[in-house]
Design a protein around this motif. Structure first.
Motif, short mmCIF file in Angstrom:
data_model
loop_
_atom_site.label_atom_id
_atom_site.label_comp_id
_atom_site.label_asym_id
_atom_site.label_seq_id
_atom_site.Cartn_x
_atom_site.Cartn_y
_atom_site.Cartn_z
N GLY A 1 0.75 -1.26 0.15
CA GLY A 1 0.11 -0.03 0.06
C GLY A 1 0.72 1.35 -0.08
N CYS A 2 1.99 1.25 -0.80
CA CYS A 2 2.88 2.59 -0.66
C CYS A 2 3.11 2.55 -2.46
CB CYS A 2 4.09 2.33 -0.10
SG CYS A 2 5.04 0.87 -0.58
N SER A 3 3.95 3.75 -2.59
CA SER A 3 4.28 4.10 -3.95
C SER A 3 5.56 3.32 -4.40
CB SER A 3 4.50 5.28 -4.07
OG SER A 3 5.79 5.73 -3.36
N VAL A 4 5.78 2.94 -5.78
CA VAL A 4 6.81 2.31 -6.30
C VAL A 4 8.11 3.05 -5.89
CG1 VAL A 4 8.07 1.53 -8.48
CG2 VAL A 4 5.54 1.40 -8.24
N GLY A 5 8.03 4.42 -5.72
CA GLY A 5 9.36 5.16 -5.35
C GLY A 5 9.60 4.57 -3.91
N THR A 6 8.50 4.75 -3.25
CA THR A 6 9.09 4.33 -1.79
C THR A 6 9.55 2.85 -1.65
OG1 THR A 6 7.14 5.52 -1.02
CG2 THR A 6 7.76 4.03 0.44
N VAL A 7 9.03 2.15 -2.45
CA VAL A 7 9.71 0.76 -2.71
C VAL A 7 11.11 0.96 -3.05
CG1 VAL A 7 9.66 -1.56 -3.73
CG2 VAL A 7 7.62 -0.50 -2.97
N ARG A 8 11.32 1.67 -4.02
CA ARG A 8 12.72 1.83 -4.45
C ARG A 8 13.64 2.38 -3.43
NH1 ARG A 8 10.82 4.22 -10.31
NH2 ARG A 8 10.48 2.04 -11.33
N SER A 9 13.19 3.56 -2.94
CA SER A 9 14.34 4.13 -1.86
C SER A 9 14.28 3.29 -0.68
CB SER A 9 13.52 5.50 -1.45
OG SER A 9 12.26 5.51 -0.95
N THR A 10 13.24 2.62 -0.26
CA THR A 10 13.49 1.91 0.94
C THR A 10 14.46 0.59 0.53
OG1 THR A 10 11.06 2.68 1.77
CG2 THR A 10 12.22 0.44 2.74
N THR A 11 14.20 0.04 -0.60
CA THR A 11 14.97 -1.23 -0.76
C THR A 11 16.45 -0.72 -1.02
OG1 THR A 11 13.22 -2.14 -2.10
CG2 THR A 11 15.31 -3.10 -2.73
N HIS A 12 16.67 0.58 -1.67
CA HIS A 12 18.07 0.89 -1.75
C HIS A 12 18.81 1.27 -0.29
CE1 HIS A 12 21.40 3.23 -3.20
NE2 HIS A 12 21.12 4.22 -2.33
N ARG A 13 17.84 1.69 0.62
CA ARG A 13 18.53 2.03 1.96
C ARG A 13 18.69 0.85 2.56
NH1 ARG A 13 14.28 6.26 1.81
NH2 ARG A 13 15.34 8.04 1.14
N SER A 14 17.68 -0.16 2.30
CA SER A 14 17.88 -1.61 3.03
C SER A 14 19.11 -2.06 2.69
CB SER A 14 16.51 -2.20 2.95
OG SER A 14 15.52 -1.48 3.23
N LEU A 15 19.32 -2.29 1.26
CA LEU A 15 20.67 -2.77 0.99
C LEU A 15 21.73 -2.28 1.34
CD1 LEU A 15 19.48 -3.53 -2.80
CD2 LEU A 15 19.88 -5.27 -0.93
N ALA A 16 21.83 -0.88 1.38
CA ALA A 16 22.96 -0.24 2.06
C ALA A 16 23.38 -0.37 3.48
CB ALA A 16 22.65 1.50 1.78
N ARG A 17 22.04 -0.77 4.22
CA ARG A 17 22.38 -0.95 5.57
C ARG A 17 22.71 -2.36 5.72
NH1 ARG A 17 23.79 0.46 10.40
NH2 ARG A 17 22.71 -0.74 11.81
N LEU A 18 22.30 -3.26 4.97
CA LEU A 18 22.57 -4.54 5.14
C LEU A 18 24.15 -4.80 4.63
CD1 LEU A 18 21.43 -7.57 5.00
CD2 LEU A 18 21.21 -7.62 2.94
N ARG A 19 24.73 -3.90 3.52
CA ARG A 19 26.15 -3.98 3.40
C ARG A 19 27.09 -3.59 4.69
NH1 ARG A 19 24.45 -0.76 -0.71
NH2 ARG A 19 23.22 -2.27 -2.36
#
Length: 183
Positions: A138-156
């Motif tokens: 229930g969010c925008s595609v942009g939110t998915v992209r930015s959250t995924t990007h930040r999540s991968l960065a944090r995972l690294r």
């Protein structure tokens, strides 16, 4: 619910319990008790709508995703800084290395916020597209992209050992150096 529907539901649970529990385990960051609660909650909601469900597994998974999203929305964590590059690594050749990799990924996912973990699980473990994840959460595609990007960065940051593998040198692969490269 008539006995025939009840039996179909029981068979579905028996057949798919372990797969649903694996997904819930990823979504909850490896907390076995939370994972079991998540699956049981989703199955209880599904049981109430069983007659109207065409794709039981898809329905249960959607209920699990949404329930987990509700959990992390209630807990709203602080923003995490985004750093690094995504973990791109070849599959290990032996079972021991595979087990170590699974444990490393599980531990790193457990240290992410629930929102970050949910995005990564849906995108990379469930292999959903950005638009499918956005629709489910229930969010925008942009939110998915930015959250995924930040999540991968944090995972690294949390698990640098999952970083990119070293590229083979031309000498190791039997090729020559690129034009203009120095020895």
């Amino acid at each position: 619910m008539d006995p025939q529907d009840h039996e179909r539901f029981r068979e579905f649970v028996d057949d798919r319990w372990s797969a649903l529990l694996r997904l819930a385990n990823l979504l909850t960051g490896g907390d076995r008790h939370e994972a079991e609660d998540l699956v049981q909650s989703a199955l209880m909601k599904t049981l109430g709508r069983w007659r109207h469900v065409d794709d039981p597994e898809g329905y249960v998974r959607t209920v699990m995703y949404r329930h987990q999203v509700s959990r992390w929305r209630l807990r709203r964590p602080h923003r995490e800084p985004a750093l690094g590059t995504p973990p791109d690594r070849a599959a290990p050749a032996d079972a021991a290395a595979d087990a170590v990799l699974r444990l490393t990924v599980r531990q790193a996912l457990a240290r992410l916020t629930p929102r970050q973990r949910t995005m990564l699980v849906l995108r990379y473990f469930e292999d959903l597209s950005e638009s499918e994840v956005a629709k489910l959460l229930g969010c925008s595609v942009g939110t998915v992209r930015s959250t995924t990007h930040r999540s991968l960065a944090r995972l690294r940051v949390l698990a640098p050992e999952l970083g990119t593998p070293a590229r083979p040198t031309p000498a190791a692969t039997g090729g020559s150096r690129p034009r203009g490269a120095r020895a």
